[in-house]
Scaffold this active site. Structure first.
Site, PDB file in Angstrom:
ATOM      1  N   HIS A  19       0.831  -1.214   0.000  1.00 20.01           N
ATOM      2  CA  HIS A  19       0.000   0.000   0.000  1.00 20.01           C
ATOM      3  C   HIS A  19       0.862   1.260   0.000  1.00 20.01           C
ATOM      4  CE1 HIS A  19      -3.705   2.302   0.934  1.00 20.01           C
ATOM      5  NE2 HIS A  19      -2.874   3.092   1.592  1.00 20.01           N
ATOM      6  N   GLU A  20       1.813   1.322   0.930  1.00 23.72           N
ATOM      7  CA  GLU A  20       2.662   2.512   1.024  1.00 23.72           C
ATOM      8  C   GLU A  20       3.606   2.615  -0.170  1.00 23.72           C
ATOM      9  OE1 GLU A  20       1.887   4.719   3.080  1.00 23.72           O
ATOM     10  OE2 GLU A  20       0.508   3.451   4.203  1.00 23.72           O
ATOM     11  N   HIS A  23       1.887   4.603  -2.930  1.00 30.19           N
ATOM     12  CA  HIS A  23       2.019   6.051  -2.724  1.00 30.19           C
ATOM     13  C   HIS A  23       3.439   6.517  -3.065  1.00 30.19           C
ATOM     14  CE1 HIS A  23      -1.868   6.349  -0.885  1.00 30.19           C
ATOM     15  NE2 HIS A  23      -1.556   5.675   0.194  1.00 30.19           N
TER      16      HIS A  23
END
Length: 362
Positions: A19-20, A23
């Protein structure tokens, strides 16, 4: 216990990292300065700095974050660094950076499902009957446990799902079933009855039924990589819809709050899946990854979906939403998330107490 701990760390660690990473990669690609990439919240435990970014592990392992220059409206940014700050980017670039996190979780699920289907195959529930309800249309037509339904009204069947869909499609009309019983092939006529049953959310619905249950036997359907990719898309879409509908039903109070689970329940399920095999654990990881993607896209301040909501409003209105309004919304969002955490932890703890079940806010 050790298996449960290890499997939980692996599942949550991979999901948070992916997820990170979404980003992070898009921010870097768009020229934004990323100051920290952290797995976990709170005080920094250990890490290494490369270029502008501090890659680290933090104390509280329930999440992670990417800190970008200028992401905090109160952060002072020099004129030299302004071009690389998050806040100075166009609204569409900011949308792309925020959306990349949930998208990365969705891509991870697609990759996992595709890999499983391509190299292992797709488990399919057979049409073999496990039990026949006494006095039901199936019993009156002499259907028996162990019978295998090959077709309905001339339509060949390949799975239990296809059989269920065929029965629903024809409604209460008579069905001619092509049945395999041992070495015999029989043609039996069954007329379904429309009864009220409960769907997966506990809501009453009317459906045509013949009164049989599946034997629970499966076979592995082999597919090529292209078909595996298609089936992974279908599976991911269906799971996304199911999770979103579950959220809607929770708001409508159709689904009770005591069914919610948190980190402890995820840990228990991860341990169970790990004991059943690495394939089950990987499949479980894909399921949770989709849930995480959909959850983060909900328009709740603090979550990615809340940020996206404000950015889309900015794109429509032609100017940013005021800092005061954003801060107020984020306080409400934080309060909602804290309340949700209290509920899920209460439910998780009550499940651990023998003879108790969660009944928080019934």
């Amino acid at each position: 216990m050790l298996i449960t701990i290890i499997s939980t760390i692996v599942v949550l660690g991979v999901l948070i990292f992916v997820h990170e990473l979404g980003h992070f990669l898009v921010a870097k690609k768009l020229g934004v300065c990323v100051q920290r990439f952290s797995l976990g919240f709170g005080p920094r435990i250990v890490g290494v700095k490369r270029g502008d970014t501090d890659y680290c592990l933090s104390l509280i392992p329930l999440g992670g974050y990417v800190k970008m220059l200028g992401e905090d409206p109160d952060q002072e940014v020099s004129d030299e660094e302004l071009e690389r700050s998050f806040s100075s980017q166009s609204v569409w670039k900011r949308i792309a950076i925020v959306f990349a996190g949930p998208l990365a979780n969705m891509v991870l699920a697609l990759v996992i499902f595709t890999g499983i289907y391509a190299f292992y195959g797709i488990p399919v529930l057979t049409t073999e009957i496990g039990a026949v309800t006494e006095g039901s249309p199936a019993a009156k037509a002499d259907l028996r446990a162990g019978d295998k339904v090959l077709g309905i009204n001339g339509k060949q069947l390949g799975s239990w799902d296809e059989m269920s869909q065929a029965i629903e499609e024809f409604g209460d009309k008579p069905l001619t079933l092509d049945v395999e019983r041992g070495t015999e092939h029989l043609s039996l006529v069954v007329t379904p009855v429309v009864n009220e049953v409960k769907n997966i959310f506990g809501e009453p619905v009317k459906r045509p039924l013949i009164g049989v249950t599946a034997a629970g036997k499966v076979f592995i359907k082999e597919v090529n990589p292209l078909a595996a990719g298609y089936h992974s898309l279908v599976q991911s879409w269906n799971l996304s819809k199911l999770f979103f509908l579950t959220v809607v039903k929770l708001i409508q109070r159709v689904v009770p709050l005591h069914t919610l689970g948190g980190p402890i329940l995820i840990a228990q399920m991860a341990g169970q899946q790990a004991q059943e095999g690495i394939l089950n654990l990987i499949n479980f990881m894909a399921f949770i990854s989709i849930n995480l993607a959909v959850l983060n896209l909900l328009p709740i301040p603090i979550l990615d979906g809340g940020h996206l909501l404000f950015f889309f409003l900015e794109a429509i209105l032609g100017k940013p939403v005021s800092v005061r309004k954003v801060e107020m919304a984020q306080k409400v969002g934080l309060a909602l998330l804290l309340l949700l955490m209290v509920v899920v932890f209460y439910n998780d703890i009550m499940r651990l107490i023998p003879g108790h079940k969660p009944d928080f806010m019934p």
